[in-house]
Design a protein around this motif. Structure first.
Motif, PDB file in Angstrom:
ATOM      1  N   ASN A  58       0.822  -1.216   0.000  1.00  0.00           N
ATOM      2  CA  ASN A  58       0.000   0.000   0.000  1.00  0.00           C
ATOM      3  C   ASN A  58       0.856   1.265   0.000  1.00  0.00           C
ATOM      4  N   GLN A  62       1.083   4.036  -2.924  1.00  0.00           N
ATOM      5  CA  GLN A  62       0.801   5.427  -2.576  1.00  0.00           C
ATOM      6  C   GLN A  62       1.979   6.326  -2.957  1.00  0.00           C
ATOM      7  N   GLU A  66       1.840   9.443  -5.550  1.00  0.00           N
ATOM      8  CA  GLU A  66       2.163  10.783  -5.068  1.00  0.00           C
ATOM      9  C   GLU A  66       3.419  11.353  -5.722  1.00  0.00           C
ATOM     10  N   ALA A 177       4.937   8.330   3.804  1.00  0.00           N
ATOM     11  CA  ALA A 177       5.321   7.889   2.465  1.00  0.00           C
ATOM     12  C   ALA A 177       6.572   8.637   2.019  1.00  0.00           C
TER      13      ALA A 177
END
Length: 186
Positions: A58, A62, A66, A177
């Motif tokens: 995940n 992500q 991004e 992240a």
């Protein structure tokens, strides 16, 4: 609580109906519980690892969404796709192991449980001269006791899996992240 009471009541009636036929059940129920606990530990470990890898999948997806422009600017599409594929493959492999462990635990426990709560009791009952009515009563109660015990074990396994997944979710809530600098980045 209901399953614990059912287990206790079944064992109590079994002992009072035929102590000799109750002995194998009294020995095997804890043994099956112990073996079920070992399967639960393995399943719990695999579930935790699978959740952790799922978290990583995940986060990587992500990050890619991004940071798509940054990745594109530095010509890192293939490297990032490979990095994501590696983690996704690990996730798939762990999911396969978890599924196998869960199926093996179920088949093992149900097969062994059926053998000791049905067939062995019939054979032992006939061998020691217990009436067919008592044999049927013991077999029925042994099945009820096994069902209650199996339900208790599965609830414990479910609790352990949920606990492991909750720890991973807590870790995810604090994760940030970021695209890791690659050694070959320009």
């Amino acid at each position: 609580l209901q399953n614990a009471l059912t287990l206790a009541a079944s064992l109590y009636v079994m002992v009072h109906t035929s102590f000799i036929l109750s002995l194998p059940v009294l020995i095997m129920v804890p043994l099956l519980g112990y073996l079920g606990g070992k399967f639960a530990q393995k399943t719990n470990q695999l579930s935790y690892e699978s959740s952790a890898i799922g978290k990583e999948v995940n986060l990587r997806s992500q990050e890619l969404f991004e940071m798509a422009k940054v990745v594109k600017i530095f010509n890192r599409e293939n490297a990032e796709a490979e990095r994501f594929s590696t983690v996704a493959e690990k996730f798939f492999q762990l999911g396969t192991k978890l599924t196998r462990a869960t199926i093996n635990a179920f088949v093992f426990q149900s097969s062994l449980g059926d053998f000791f709560t049905k067939y062995m009791l019939y054979i032992l009952g006939v061998a020691v001269g217990v009436s067919s009515g008592h044999i049927m009563t013991i077999v029925t109660l042994a099945g009820i006791a096994q069902g209650a015990f199996t339900t208790l074990c599965s609830k414990w396994t479910e609790f352990q899996q949920t606990h492991g997944e909750t720890a991973v979710i807590r870790d995810m809530m604090t994760a940030k992240a970021e695209v890791v600098d690659a050694p070959d980045a320009v």
